[in-house]
Design a protein around this motif. Structure first.
Motif, PDB file in Angstrom:
ATOM      1  N   LEU A  20       0.824  -1.207   0.000  1.00 17.25           N
ATOM      2  CA  LEU A  20       0.000   0.000   0.000  1.00 17.25           C
ATOM      3  C   LEU A  20       0.859   1.258   0.000  1.00 17.25           C
ATOM      4  N   ASP A  21       1.935   1.249   0.780  1.00 15.66           N
ATOM      5  CA  ASP A  21       2.834   2.398   0.822  1.00 15.66           C
ATOM      6  C   ASP A  21       3.445   2.655  -0.558  1.00 15.66           C
ATOM      7  N   LEU A  22       3.811   1.575  -1.234  1.00 15.93           N
ATOM      8  CA  LEU A  22       4.392   1.688  -2.573  1.00 15.93           C
ATOM      9  C   LEU A  22       3.371   2.231  -3.560  1.00 15.93           C
ATOM     10  N   TYR A  23       2.141   1.694  -3.528  1.00 20.41           N
ATOM     11  CA  TYR A  23       1.101   2.167  -4.441  1.00 20.41           C
ATOM     12  C   TYR A  23       0.803   3.647  -4.208  1.00 20.41           C
ATOM     13  N   GLY A  24       0.721   4.041  -2.925  1.00 20.10           N
ATOM     14  CA  GLY A  24       0.417   5.431  -2.615  1.00 20.10           C
ATOM     15  C   GLY A  24       1.488   6.381  -3.111  1.00 20.10           C
ATOM     16  N   LYS A  25       2.751   6.028  -2.890  1.00 21.56           N
ATOM     17  CA  LYS A  25       3.860   6.894  -3.290  1.00 21.56           C
ATOM     18  C   LYS A  25       4.018   6.977  -4.801  1.00 21.56           C
ATOM     19  N   MET A  26       3.693   5.884  -5.510  1.00 21.07           N
ATOM     20  CA  MET A  26       3.914   5.839  -6.951  1.00 21.07           C
ATOM     21  C   MET A  26       2.666   6.175  -7.755  1.00 21.07           C
ATOM     22  N   GLY A  27       1.546   6.427  -7.065  1.00 15.27           N
ATOM     23  CA  GLY A  27       0.318   6.791  -7.763  1.00 15.27           C
ATOM     24  C   GLY A  27      -0.299   5.635  -8.527  1.00 15.27           C
ATOM     25  N   ILE A  28      -0.266   4.439  -7.941  1.00 14.77           N
ATOM     26  CA  ILE A  28      -0.803   3.236  -8.588  1.00 14.77           C
ATOM     27  C   ILE A  28      -2.193   2.935  -8.049  1.00 14.77           C
ATOM     28  N   SER A  29      -3.169   2.859  -8.931  1.00 17.95           N
ATOM     29  CA  SER A  29      -4.540   2.507  -8.546  1.00 17.95           C
ATOM     30  C   SER A  29      -4.704   0.988  -8.568  1.00 17.95           C
ATOM     31  N   VAL A  30      -5.313   0.454  -7.514  1.00 17.96           N
ATOM     32  CA  VAL A  30      -5.448  -0.999  -7.372  1.00 17.96           C
ATOM     33  C   VAL A  30      -6.832  -1.332  -6.836  1.00 17.96           C
ATOM     34  N   THR A  31      -7.433  -2.393  -7.366  1.00 20.95           N
ATOM     35  CA  THR A  31      -8.684  -2.915  -6.819  1.00 20.95           C
ATOM     36  C   THR A  31      -8.370  -4.075  -5.889  1.00 20.95           C
ATOM     37  N   TRP A  32      -8.837  -3.977  -4.645  1.00 14.59           N
ATOM     38  CA  TRP A  32      -8.647  -5.022  -3.641  1.00 14.59           C
ATOM     39  C   TRP A  32      -9.967  -5.786  -3.499  1.00 14.59           C
ATOM     40  N   ALA A  33     -10.103  -6.868  -4.260  1.00 15.44           N
ATOM     41  CA  ALA A  33     -11.311  -7.698  -4.190  1.00 15.44           C
ATOM     42  C   ALA A  33     -11.195  -8.561  -2.937  1.00 15.44           C
ATOM     43  N   THR A  34     -11.930  -8.175  -1.892  1.00 18.14           N
ATOM     44  CA  THR A  34     -11.719  -8.706  -0.547  1.00 18.14           C
ATOM     45  C   THR A  34     -12.859  -9.613  -0.101  1.00 18.14           C
ATOM     46  N   VAL A  35     -12.517 -10.753   0.464  1.00 17.27           N
ATOM     47  CA  VAL A  35     -13.522 -11.638   1.050  1.00 17.27           C
ATOM     48  C   VAL A  35     -14.200 -10.899   2.199  1.00 17.27           C
ATOM     49  N   GLY A  36     -15.521 -10.850   2.191  1.00 15.39           N
ATOM     50  CA  GLY A  36     -16.263 -10.072   3.176  1.00 15.39           C
ATOM     51  C   GLY A  36     -16.036 -10.491   4.612  1.00 15.39           C
ATOM     52  N   MET A  37     -15.736 -11.768   4.831  1.00 11.80           N
ATOM     53  CA  MET A  37     -15.508 -12.253   6.189  1.00 11.80           C
ATOM     54  C   MET A  37     -14.299 -11.585   6.840  1.00 11.80           C
ATOM     55  N   LEU A  38     -13.351 -11.112   6.024  1.00 12.31           N
ATOM     56  CA  LEU A  38     -12.176 -10.434   6.562  1.00 12.31           C
ATOM     57  C   LEU A  38     -12.532  -9.096   7.195  1.00 12.31           C
ATOM     58  N   PHE A  39     -13.705  -8.542   6.859  1.00  8.94           N
ATOM     59  CA  PHE A  39     -14.119  -7.252   7.398  1.00  8.94           C
ATOM     60  C   PHE A  39     -14.438  -7.334   8.895  1.00  8.94           C
ATOM     61  N   ALA A  40     -14.767  -8.535   9.377  1.00  4.71           N
ATOM     62  CA  ALA A  40     -15.211  -8.700  10.761  1.00  4.71           C
ATOM     63  C   ALA A  40     -14.049  -8.607  11.742  1.00  4.71           C
ATOM     64  N   ASP A  41     -14.360  -8.159  12.969  1.00  7.37           N
ATOM     65  CA  ASP A  41     -13.349  -8.080  14.029  1.00  7.37           C
ATOM     66  C   ASP A  41     -13.157  -9.414  14.740  1.00  7.37           C
ATOM     67  N   ASN A  42     -14.215 -10.202  14.829  1.00  4.17           N
ATOM     68  CA  ASN A  42     -14.163 -11.425  15.613  1.00  4.17           C
ATOM     69  C   ASN A  42     -15.276 -12.370  15.175  1.00  4.17           C
ATOM     70  N   GLU A  43     -15.329 -13.532  15.803  1.00  2.39           N
ATOM     71  CA  GLU A  43     -16.310 -14.552  15.413  1.00  2.39           C
ATOM     72  C   GLU A  43     -17.737 -14.086  15.643  1.00  2.39           C
ATOM     73  N   GLU A  44     -17.979 -13.360  16.720  1.00  6.32           N
ATOM     74  CA  GLU A  44     -19.333 -12.872  17.009  1.00  6.32           C
ATOM     75  C   GLU A  44     -19.822 -11.951  15.885  1.00  6.32           C
ATOM     76  N   GLU A  45     -18.976 -11.032  15.470  1.00  7.70           N
ATOM     77  CA  GLU A  45     -19.368 -10.122  14.391  1.00  7.70           C
ATOM     78  C   GLU A  45     -19.496 -10.877  13.080  1.00  7.70           C
ATOM     79  N   TRP A  46     -18.599 -11.809  12.824  1.00  8.34           N
ATOM     80  CA  TRP A  46     -18.654 -12.661  11.627  1.00  8.34           C
ATOM     81  C   TRP A  46     -20.018 -13.356  11.528  1.00  8.34           C
ATOM     82  N   LYS A  47     -20.486 -13.901  12.632  1.00  3.23           N
ATOM     83  CA  LYS A  47     -21.786 -14.578  12.650  1.00  3.23           C
ATOM     84  C   LYS A  47     -22.929 -13.588  12.434  1.00  3.23           C
ATOM     85  N   SER A  48     -22.813 -12.413  13.021  1.00  4.66           N
ATOM     86  CA  SER A  48     -23.916 -11.454  12.949  1.00  4.66           C
ATOM     87  C   SER A  48     -24.168 -10.965  11.525  1.00  4.66           C
ATOM     88  N   TYR A  49     -23.134 -10.963  10.685  1.00  3.66           N
ATOM     89  CA  TYR A  49     -23.299 -10.517   9.303  1.00  3.66           C
ATOM     90  C   TYR A  49     -23.501 -11.671   8.322  1.00  3.66           C
TER      91      TYR A  49
END
Length: 326
Positions: free
Chosen positions: A41-70
């Motif tokens: 990310l630091d490299l992309y920011g400094k060099m002006g590189i645009s990137v799409t981060w296709a992210t698994v939604g489960m990674l957004f959660a803080d813990n198992e409880e939140e993972w289950k709630s969503y």
């Protein structure tokens, strides 16, 4: 028209390979991945590189409880139960270091030029038997909900896990807010990836070193818009992981990508490169050195031919604007 360099990353940690490795994974591999992502990310920011981060939604959660709630009400009912992230979690439990990464998602959003996209909520396989359109819809809704409520963003870009593109589900993608989808390269050995064969794997591997199919870049006018579907932005090439100790392998593989980028820049075409951030986990130092070579080559092409760095969303919006009748 100037050439375009697009990068999309399948950010998934263990959610992307749980059905292949089970509990036989190396914690250091994902520890390295978590450390190298801020460097990227630091490299992309400094060099002006645009990137799409296709992210698994489960990674957004803080813990198992939140993972289950969503998690959706209707979970994918694959015939092959080992494909289910939910079944895996129930059997083996969840570990924060490989299953959750909200702090990295915050860093992505705070870095200029980065496009947070989706890799579905549960690394959903749309071409596997047993699952249904409604289950897929709820999976997409779960990702949009956690992205909106936790991070204040609506996701526009989507990458199908394992490149399993179910064309019957494209309308659902658009209805749930996804306007841009990464497509597969056009060569036959990248089609119907759910039906693997030795010949497909062989040709895909060999094509990283020698041209076996048609050119990997493409003109923007080749991207077509169909009513009721998201815009499909084909991939060009996967950046395969480094092979430790095999300098010739690594040199030929990278040289092929650099040559393809130059062709796209000279001819005003799109070159869409993708990989998994965890591919850098085996050898983060050398992988980052290779990434720097690649990005400095882009800067040379930018200066010489005017090549642009665009995320999937940026490229998709530009294409849509040009498709609108004057």
């Amino acid at each position: 028209m100037t050439g375009t360099f697009t990068i999309s990353l399948d950010f998934e940690l263990l959610w992307g390979i749980f059905d292949k490795v089970g509990t036989r994974y190396h914690p250091e591999y994902f520890s390295n991945t978590r450390k190298v992502i801020p460097e990227m990310l630091d490299l992309y920011g400094k060099m002006g590189i645009s990137v799409t981060w296709a992210t698994v939604g489960m990674l957004f959660a803080d813990n198992e409880e939140e993972w289950k709630s969503y998690s959706p009400e209707f979970l994918p009912s694959y015939r092959d139960k080992k494909l289910s992230a939910y079944a895996w979690a129930k059997a083996y439990g969840l570990r924060p270091e490989v299953h959750f990464a909200p702090e990295l998602i915050h860093q992505i959003l705070q870095t200029p030029g980065q496009d947070l996209g989706s890799h579905t909520y549960a690394h959903y396989y749309t071409l596997m038997r047993g699952q249904s359109p409604e289950q897929f819809r709820q999976d997409l809704q779960a990702t949009q909900k956690i992205a909106r409520e936790k991070f204040g963003v609506s996701l526009k870009s989507l990458v199908f896990p394992r490149n399993h593109i179910n064309e019957l589900y494209l309308g659902i993608c658009l209805e749930e807010g996804y306007e841009f989808v990464r497509g597969n390269p056009k060569n036959w050995f990248w089609q119907e990836t759910q039906h693997e064969s030795f010949s497909k794997k062989l040709f895909r591997s060999a094509d990283c070193f020698f041209p076996l199919g048609s050119r990997s870049s493409y003109a923007e006018h080749e991207i077509k818009e169909f009513t009721g579907e998201p815009l499909i932005l084909p991939a060009s090439r996967i950046l395969r992981p480094l092979s430790k100790g095999n300098r010739l392998f690594n040199h030929i593989r990278l040289s092929r990508i650099l040559a393809e980028m130059e062709y796209a820049a000279k001819n005003g075409e799109v070159y869409h490169l993708w990989w998994h951030p965890h591919n850098f986990g085996h050898d983060p130092k050398q992988s980052m050195l290779e990434l720097k070579k690649l990005l400095f080559h882009f800067l040379t092409l930018q200066e010489k031919y005017g090549m642009e760095s665009l995320s999937m969303e940026e490229l998709g919006k530009r294409v849509k604007n040009r498709l609108i009748p004057a």
